[in-house]
Design a protein around this motif. Structure first.
Motif, PDB file in Angstrom:
ATOM      1  N   GLY A 339       0.789  -1.229   0.000  1.00  0.00           N
ATOM      2  CA  GLY A 339       0.000   0.000   0.000  1.00  0.00           C
ATOM      3  C   GLY A 339       0.821   1.278   0.000  1.00  0.00           C
ATOM      4  N   ASN A 363      -4.198   1.760   3.813  1.00  0.00           N
ATOM      5  CA  ASN A 363      -4.452   0.477   4.458  1.00  0.00           C
ATOM      6  C   ASN A 363      -5.880   0.507   4.973  1.00  0.00           C
ATOM      7  OD1 ASN A 363      -4.230  -1.761   6.593  1.00  0.00           O
ATOM      8  ND2 ASN A 363      -2.181  -1.768   5.681  1.00  0.00           N
ATOM      9  N   GLN A 368      -2.116   0.549  11.127  1.00  0.00           N
ATOM     10  CA  GLN A 368      -1.106  -0.088  10.285  1.00  0.00           C
ATOM     11  C   GLN A 368      -0.521   0.920   9.287  1.00  0.00           C
ATOM     12  OE1 GLN A 368       0.282  -2.909  10.706  1.00  0.00           O
ATOM     13  NE2 GLN A 368       1.509  -2.881   8.817  1.00  0.00           N
ATOM     14  N   ALA A 369      -1.388   1.741   8.712  1.00  0.00           N
ATOM     15  CA  ALA A 369      -0.923   2.758   7.753  1.00  0.00           C
ATOM     16  C   ALA A 369       0.079   3.704   8.436  1.00  0.00           C
ATOM     17  CB  ALA A 369      -2.109   3.541   7.191  1.00  0.00           C
TER      18      ALA A 369
ATOM     19  N   TYR B 286      -4.945  -1.759  -4.819  1.00  0.00           N
ATOM     20  CA  TYR B 286      -3.859  -1.112  -4.087  1.00  0.00           C
ATOM     21  C   TYR B 286      -2.741  -0.699  -5.048  1.00  0.00           C
ATOM     22  CZ  TYR B 286      -5.832  -1.886   0.488  1.00  0.00           C
ATOM     23  OH  TYR B 286      -6.638  -1.813   1.576  1.00  0.00           O
TER      24      TYR B 286
END
Lengths: 385, 385
Positions: A339, A363, A368-369, B286
């Protein structure tokens, strides 16, 4: 309805930097003819437009003659010659954002007065014709330390802004028209992009949260959606829309906001164009900000501004101590993360804190991002060799 | 690791149509220098590349001299002069996809033989040096009606393919090298894009489902993910990967598949490049297929191929009875629907069934995306005026 697609319609864009470059992805996608003017031969927009004109954006004649044969004229930088835009508008060229909006925004003092006149919440401020008047005002007890000094004109990317904690901090500042703004004790710096068309339809993007680099005064992370409660988010979107409506603005308006310790929302400043705080939208949103800007200024229906996934944007700025031909180190490492999308603006020369690109991390999961964004920021280096 | 970004590295692209145009969004995003060759002065790639060369893609000298000064050479159309590619490869230019893969794929007879030799499931077929030999084979009882006639060379977008139900259907066909393929009784036409790099790492995109226009033999809807069960999807991805591995292919390989009534998966044909069946990926995935193609051929880590949201793609083809300067009718109507993104390729002239653009519809909910796609297809008209 004008036929914009694969037609003779021509869009003029003043400014050929990275924002213009990303607008051109969208004009290419829709096969809209474009003509771009910039002061640099190496402008990122030089290719991908139909016609490139080298010219000074602040020069009346350059802007006027550039704009005469376009159907709609827009900007990707607000420091352009507004007199020329007014003349073009009077002669029938559609100019968005409107010249009077640009005029008000170009000067930080008139911008602040505009907020005050329109009951838009903003921090307290005083206006000075010259920086030299400030010292006297402090000595008279009219102005109290600390405050933020901002030159009224041409503040951009941290230029023309300084926090004044002691009188000695005033030394070395240019003696220009300026404002002294109350230093806001904020929890968060937020931003909301408002998209508005000439019918007065206005749609806001989600609230984003900004983290600034402490030295460069440049955004380091933009996080969408902001990790704030729904009530604050709604208030921020409401205030941002209020600004756009007060200007009767057509196009994108990026509204930078403070969330105070008391959860008040104050307008910091605005940019009447696509904005760094909206770059995440290319990967994360249903309609990215550049397409939305076109929709606004061309009178097309506004697109859906919601996000598909969470997004975090990291600016790629030149490392300190590096001047010269740019090299992006460890970019292949970051491409191995899921990503992660780097955007390289195409400036061949790096220098400390110059905006060279950005990386978007998307994400399903915001946490997580944000983690991946940290890794990206730590790994990638913008240096010269 | 080669430094591709804002450097002297140069990517050559043979073909300047819409696929090339969409590759250029990605080279621009990463500031990779490009040089494009196409036979048309009005090629959609003419702008947004660093250098455009007018030349015949099938001409040895044109391709050879074009490719001599690039670092990596790729294609956006498979009908190019392969002898020149081989010479360039032998002289040190990196050519992906590899010339031998292109040579095998360019001829539908050798393509089918390749599947047979590599135990890749495909429909039964017979090979003929000339169409005129087919009649004799039917009369001898060697070939049974009905079957699909395909010219071995230069079949593209429905040209060079005909279903033969009676001997009289053979009339008027060109007397060329061809194959007669068993008519497959299929439930679905599916496609899987495989991305593979020179290390042999291969990642597949989700399985898409294709609906064809009955007359034009062009894809009308591409639906991602395909509405099939997980077991069939896995089989389809497995078979597609098998093809990519058998070719030791580097780049994107779009594998078109039949899902038979018995849920067998048969390879129909392949395209060694970004493909119409992957256009949805720009908005839904993505990593879009064009960026992924670059990642493959440049030896960068492969991106995440999963989707953020469901996607349906509608091709915009020229309406029957219209030849001339194109007009896209009702495009503003479709822009008022959420999650709708038109792509206009920039061909100025329309003609019946010509691919002029596509529209992607994304939504969290597949059913909703499919409904909107139907509306888009019904409303938008590609006509001349």
């Amino acid at each position: 309805m004008t036929n914009y697609f694969s037609s003779d319609f021509k869009l003029g864009i003043l400014g050929g930097g990275q924002l213009g470059k990303m607008i051109l992805y969208e004009t290419r996608k829709w096969d809209i003819q474009t003509k771009v003017m910039d002061g640099s031969k190496e402008a990122p927009c030089k290719i991908a437009c139909n016609e490139f004109v080298l010219g000074d954006l602040l020069d009346f004649d350059a802007v006027y003659s550039f704009g005469k044969d376009v159907d709609v004229l827009t900007i990707e930088i607000e420091n352009v010659n507004v007199d020329a835009l007014e003349k073009l508008r009077d002669e029938g060229v559609t100019v968005y954002p409107q010249p009077e909006v640009l005029r008000t925004i170009q000067n930080k003092a008139t911008q602040k007065l505009f907020y005050r006149d329109n009951s838009i919440p903003t921090s307290e401020f005083s206006r000075f014709a010259y920086t030299s008047e400030i010292k006297e005002s402090i000595e008279n007890g009219g102005l109290r330390l600390p405050f933020v000094w901002k030159s009224a004109r041409f503040g951009y990317d941290g230029q023309g802004v300084k926090i004044i904690r002691n009188i000695s901090d005033l030394e070395g500042l240019p003696n220009v028209e300026c404002i002294a703004e109350q230093l806001v004790d904020f929890k968060n710096e937020l931003a909301v992009i408002v998209s508005r068309n000439s019918k007065g339809e206005a749609v806001t993007y989600p609230v984003v949260e900004m983290e600034f680099h402490p030295e460069a005064n440049q955004v380091e992370y933009v996080i969408c959606p902001a990790r704030i409660n729904e009530k604050v988010a709604q208030k921020a979107q409401h205030v941002a829309k209020q600004v756009s409506n007060a200007f009767e603005h057509v196009g994108l308006l990026a509204v930078e906001l403070f969330q105070t310790q008391e959860d008040e929302i104050l307008v910091n400043e605005v940019a009447p164009r696509p904005h760094n705080s909206g770059h995440y939208s290319i990967e994360a949103s249903y309609t990215n900000q550049f397409e939305q800007h076109l929709r606004c200024i061309l009178g097309l229906p506004l697109g859906k501004t919601a996000s598909k996934v969470a997004g975090v944007m990291v600016n790629l700025v030149g490392s300190e101590g590096h001047n010269g031909n740019v090299v992006y180190e460890n970019i292949e490492d970051i491409l191995s993360q899921e990503g992660v999308t780097p955007h390289i603006y195409g400036k061949k020369q790096t220098r400390p804190f110059r905006k060279m690109g950005h990386v978007t991390i998307v994400n399903e999961n915001m946490g997580q991002a944000r983690l991946v964004a940290q890794e990206v920021k730590e790994k990638i280096k913008v240096i010269s060799k």
